[in-house]
Design an enzyme around this catalytic site. Structure first.
Site, PDB file in Angstrom:
ATOM      1  N   HIS A 101       2.632  -3.246  17.781  1.00 16.87           N
ATOM      2  CA  HIS A 101       1.772  -2.587  16.531  1.00 16.87           C
ATOM      3  C   HIS A 101       0.749  -3.325  16.912  1.00 16.87           C
ATOM      4  CE1 HIS A 101      -0.082  -2.723  12.764  1.00 16.87           C
ATOM      5  NE2 HIS A 101       0.761  -2.034  12.385  1.00 16.87           N
ATOM      6  N   GLU A 158      -1.200   4.976  16.249  1.00 12.99           N
ATOM      7  CA  GLU A 158      -1.947   4.266  14.925  1.00 12.99           C
ATOM      8  C   GLU A 158      -3.212   3.995  15.435  1.00 12.99           C
ATOM      9  OE1 GLU A 158       1.278   2.646  12.218  1.00 12.99           O
ATOM     10  OE2 GLU A 158       0.450   1.097  13.407  1.00 12.99           O
TER      11      GLU A 158
HETATM   12  P1  PGA Z   1      -1.287   0.807   6.468  1.00 14.47           P
HETATM   13  O1  PGA Z   1      -0.573   0.301   7.672  1.00 14.47           O
HETATM   14  O2  PGA Z   1      -0.690   2.115   6.192  1.00 14.47           O
HETATM   15  O3  PGA Z   1      -1.679  -0.147   5.629  1.00 14.47           O
HETATM   16  O4  PGA Z   1      -2.626   1.360   7.344  1.00 14.47           O
HETATM   17  C1  PGA Z   1       0.169   1.125   8.669  1.00 14.47           C
HETATM   18  C2  PGA Z   1       0.558   0.258   9.798  1.00 14.47           C
HETATM   19  O5  PGA Z   1      -0.132  -0.859  10.277  1.00 14.47           O
HETATM   20  O6  PGA Z   1       1.558   0.808  10.369  1.00 14.47           O
END
Ligand code: PGA
Length: 237
Positions: A101, A158
């Site tokens: 992440h 992401e």
């Molecule tokens: P968010 O986070 O939905 O708050 O943007 C997504 C993530 O960090 O996987």
């Protein structure tokens, strides 16, 4: 079937976890959700509440809700103070493990190499790694992961700027990333994560295998709203 993964990050404690699951259970029941195979739901709470979350998932009778961990140590069990090894997580009934992440990379200095070690730890302990990638790591990360592991991955695109910002990515950008990820890792599931909510989720369901949700998973009600969209009869696939 779509995979919807909740990432609570460093939110919720024992009491609020209990409240979350109780309210989740009553909303799911009220709305008749999670009866068929349209959605598989994974909740990834912080380590200290994994055990109670597992207990609640069982006690409340959810068969379509799985438990995930937000991470694990790149090392095995042993003298690594403060680290949570895959072995420490055994017996909790975990299915998935987030790795790579951008918050781990940014705040905890995790490199592609460390992320690859975590992928290996997860796979060797029967956890499915959910490998988070942004544009810059799609290619670089692959160099460190043993190719024999590619087919065992779930990936999540992401874009860093979309995470927690309220600025969700364009579906066309996500579609391009899905294509790039599959070119590198093969035909792996690709989720989208970054400010997903019930208003914007639909476009991602068209191009992805599911979503990874931070902010909108913190309240049971907004998370259930997402499941409701996934299970809407007109869009099941
Ligand atoms: P968010 O986070 O939905 O708050 O943007 C997504 C993530 O960090 O996987």
């Amino acid at each position: 079937m779509k995979l919807i993964i909740a990432n609570w990050k460093s939110n919720h404690n024992l009491n609020s976890t209990q409240n979350w699951f109780e309210s989740f259970a009553s909303l799911v029941q009220q709305k008749g959700l999670l009866q068929d195979s349209a959605a598989e739901v994974v909740i990834s709470p912080p380590y200290p509440v994994l055990s109670i979350a597992r207990h609640l998932i069982k006690a409340l009778g959810f068969s379509r809700v799985q438990l995930g961990t937000q991470g694990l140590s790149q090392f095995g069990s042993g003298a690594y103070t403060g680290a949570v090894a895959a072995e420490n997580l055994e017996g909790l009934g975990l299915e998935y493990c987030l790795v790579g992440h951008s918050e781990r990379r940014r705040f905890f200095a995790e490199t592609d190499e460390v992320v690859a070690q975590k992928v290996e730890q997860a796979i060797q302990h029967n956890l499915t790694p959910v490998l988070c990638l942004d544009k810059s790591t799609i290619g670089s990360q692959a160099d460190y992961i043993d190719e024999s592991y590619y087919s065992k991955l779930v990936t999540a695109f992401e874009p860093t700027e979309a995470i927690g910002s309220g600025h969700n990515a364009e579906a066309s950008e996500v579609e391009t990333a899905v294509h790039q990820i599959k070119q590198v890792y093969g035909d792996v599931p690709v989720l989208y994560g970054g400010s997903v909510n019930a208003e914007n989720i639909e476009q991602y369901l068209e191009v992805c295998s599911g979503v990874l949700v931070g902010g909108a998973s913190l309240k049971a009600s907004s998370f259930v709203d997402l499941i409701e969209v996934v299970e809407r009869p007109d869009r099941q696939n």
